[in-house]
Design a protein around this motif. Sequence first.
Motif, PDB file in Angstrom:
ATOM      1  N   PHE A 124       0.833  -1.203   0.000  1.00  0.00           N
ATOM      2  CA  PHE A 124       0.000   0.000   0.000  1.00  0.00           C
ATOM      3  C   PHE A 124       0.868   1.253   0.000  1.00  0.00           C
ATOM      4  O   PHE A 124       0.612   2.204  -0.748  1.00  0.00           O
ATOM      5  N   PHE A 125       1.912   1.252   0.825  1.00  0.00           N
ATOM      6  CA  PHE A 125       2.809   2.415   0.908  1.00  0.00           C
ATOM      7  C   PHE A 125       3.455   2.700  -0.442  1.00  0.00           C
ATOM      8  O   PHE A 125       3.481   3.853  -0.904  1.00  0.00           O
ATOM      9  N   LEU A 126       3.951   1.666  -1.114  1.00  0.00           N
ATOM     10  CA  LEU A 126       4.648   1.868  -2.388  1.00  0.00           C
ATOM     11  C   LEU A 126       3.678   2.204  -3.520  1.00  0.00           C
ATOM     12  O   LEU A 126       4.020   2.973  -4.419  1.00  0.00           O
ATOM     13  N   LEU A 127       2.468   1.630  -3.505  1.00  0.00           N
ATOM     14  CA  LEU A 127       1.470   1.982  -4.514  1.00  0.00           C
ATOM     15  C   LEU A 127       1.136   3.465  -4.452  1.00  0.00           C
ATOM     16  O   LEU A 127       0.932   4.120  -5.485  1.00  0.00           O
ATOM     17  N   CYS A 128       1.086   3.995  -3.232  1.00  0.00           N
ATOM     18  CA  CYS A 128       0.810   5.423  -3.062  1.00  0.00           C
ATOM     19  C   CYS A 128       2.038   6.269  -3.387  1.00  0.00           C
ATOM     20  O   CYS A 128       1.929   7.314  -4.035  1.00  0.00           O
ATOM     21  N   LEU A 129       3.200   5.804  -2.933  1.00  0.00           N
ATOM     22  CA  LEU A 129       4.422   6.588  -3.090  1.00  0.00           C
ATOM     23  C   LEU A 129       4.782   6.814  -4.548  1.00  0.00           C
ATOM     24  O   LEU A 129       5.079   7.949  -4.963  1.00  0.00           O
ATOM     25  N   TRP A 130       4.756   5.752  -5.353  1.00  0.00           N
ATOM     26  CA  TRP A 130       5.191   5.917  -6.741  1.00  0.00           C
ATOM     27  C   TRP A 130       4.215   6.793  -7.521  1.00  0.00           C
ATOM     28  O   TRP A 130       4.621   7.579  -8.371  1.00  0.00           O
ATOM     29  N   ARG A 131       2.916   6.697  -7.171  1.00  0.00           N
ATOM     30  CA  ARG A 131       1.930   7.552  -7.835  1.00  0.00           C
ATOM     31  C   ARG A 131       2.152   9.022  -7.469  1.00  0.00           C
ATOM     32  O   ARG A 131       2.046   9.914  -8.315  1.00  0.00           O
ATOM     33  N   THR A 132       2.439   9.260  -6.206  1.00  0.00           N
ATOM     34  CA  THR A 132       2.672  10.635  -5.752  1.00  0.00           C
ATOM     35  C   THR A 132       3.877  11.246  -6.459  1.00  0.00           C
ATOM     36  O   THR A 132       3.827  12.392  -6.928  1.00  0.00           O
ATOM     37  N   ILE A 133       4.959  10.475  -6.549  1.00  0.00           N
ATOM     38  CA  ILE A 133       6.174  10.965  -7.206  1.00  0.00           C
ATOM     39  C   ILE A 133       5.938  11.169  -8.702  1.00  0.00           C
ATOM     40  O   ILE A 133       6.300  12.209  -9.271  1.00  0.00           O
ATOM     41  N   PHE A 134       5.303  10.199  -9.349  1.00  0.00           N
ATOM     42  CA  PHE A 134       5.050  10.282 -10.785  1.00  0.00           C
ATOM     43  C   PHE A 134       4.136  11.457 -11.113  1.00  0.00           C
ATOM     44  O   PHE A 134       4.344  12.177 -12.090  1.00  0.00           O
ATOM     45  N   ARG A 135       3.142  11.673 -10.247  1.00  0.00           N
ATOM     46  CA  ARG A 135       2.213  12.783 -10.446  1.00  0.00           C
ATOM     47  C   ARG A 135       2.954  14.111 -10.329  1.00  0.00           C
ATOM     48  O   ARG A 135       2.743  15.028 -11.138  1.00  0.00           O
ATOM     49  N   ALA A 136       3.843  14.229  -9.333  1.00  0.00           N
ATOM     50  CA  ALA A 136       4.605  15.459  -9.146  1.00  0.00           C
ATOM     51  C   ALA A 136       5.499  15.731 -10.350  1.00  0.00           C
ATOM     52  O   ALA A 136       5.636  16.875 -10.798  1.00  0.00           O
ATOM     53  N   VAL A 137       6.111  14.690 -10.884  1.00  0.00           N
ATOM     54  CA  VAL A 137       6.967  14.834 -12.062  1.00  0.00           C
ATOM     55  C   VAL A 137       6.145  15.291 -13.265  1.00  0.00           C
ATOM     56  O   VAL A 137       6.550  16.208 -14.000  1.00  0.00           O
ATOM     57  N   LEU A 138       4.988  14.657 -13.473  1.00  0.00           N
ATOM     58  CA  LEU A 138       4.124  15.028 -14.602  1.00  0.00           C
ATOM     59  C   LEU A 138       3.658  16.472 -14.485  1.00  0.00           C
ATOM     60  O   LEU A 138       3.670  17.227 -15.469  1.00  0.00           O
TER      61      LEU A 138
END
Length: 467
Positions: A119-133
């Motif tokens: 759960f932590f990593l599913l949220c983390l990678w989305r948060t980072i990817f969203r910030a990059v986009l």
Amino acid sequence: MSEQGGFVRNNINQFAFVYRMIDILLIQICLAVTSLLYIGKYDSKYFVLALIANLSYLFFAELFALYRSWRAGTLKEMLFYVLTSWALTLFPVFLFLFFTKESEYFSRVVLGLWVVSTFFLLCLWRTIFRAVLFSMRKKGFNTRSIGIIGLTERGLALAKEIEHHPETGYKLTAVFDERSCDRLDPKYQSYYQGAMAEAVQMAQENKIEILFIALPMSANVRIDKVLKILGDTTVDVHLIPDMFTFNLLHARMGHVGEMQTISVYDSPMKGGSSALKRIEDIVLASIILSIIAIPMLLIALAIKFTSKGPVIFKQDRYGMDGKKIKIWKFRSMTTMDNGDVVKQATQGDARITPLGAFLRRTSLDELPQFFNVLQGNMSVVGPRPHAVSHNELYRKKITYYMLRHKMKPGITGWAQVSGWRGETDTDEKMEMRIKYDLHYIRNWSLWFDFKIVIFTIFKGFVGKHVY
């Protein structure tokens, strides 16, 4: 965009395949790493367990449209649906362990670490990817060129939303209007490229990726004409509703035989949405009733010993589709009005018992309605039910009043947590309540329900005008 005023809606996500693959890999990798680190092995049984989780998670993620475009969505909402999808994924996983009697084979520590880390990593990678986009889009990368036909009130509102939210990647390229440039809003005159003919030409030349048509419904002939021409291009076309169509509830395409129809007033509670709402109600009501069982017993005893009459008061209300239901409340008055005329409680009302005044102020008199939720004639979240006599009065006064019955009535609602609960001594107050109720129905989602429940806990139990 905000839920209250956004016009840009989410659609296809060009990164959907990448999202799915990363999710699948994370679920597998997290179980493999935790099992190798803790018990020193990762065999076929652990792989099968992760595979079941993969399939289940993809199913629930699709159900919640998690892989749609989140250009105009919020991070909180996206992460909420990640949590919901992952939580529901665990049910099939645990059912598999139970029915195959293999639960003893798997380390409980490994499973616990896997659940949390995934759960932590599913949220983390989305948060980072969203910030990059978002950072790329603000710099002009990963953008989509936008054209608006008709710089009407709706067209201007859309242009402002695009301008104020560069992180969405929508870039206003051109506006088109039959009026001359000098008659348009000066701020957007530099975007003016001509009339509808020029819009079609730019679409045909692939100079625009998305066209929004913001013409009024009265211009249906022009709308029909431009839609037919644009049907010969590959541009995405969206209609922005004017003030008439903006009041439609969940308008969608349908068919009667070979005849295509558009629903005007419809309920969002169809198919999977209805099932999800029911699951939400059963889970929430069951949890809450287990917590409030003893307080409810104490309240019941207090009512019995402080005033004459029954503990529970059952009153007729309108439910889903305007059908009559009986809602349960702790009795808070010396009278139990349930006829053609029901006088609304006012400040200093002599009918209210001393204990009843406290119960009504704190909304504790509504607690028995969780049994109505389990019965299926109410929801935890929805438009609050009014007395039948009040319905008959206000449906004649307030436009779209009865549309609030396109969902089950709720114990709490968007109007209540937004400050529109309690006495409605003026038509204006009731109009505001209906406005918020219809906004809730138009924008219903599990995330919206979750927000309302949280707001209710912190500020929804009391109100200045509750008597």
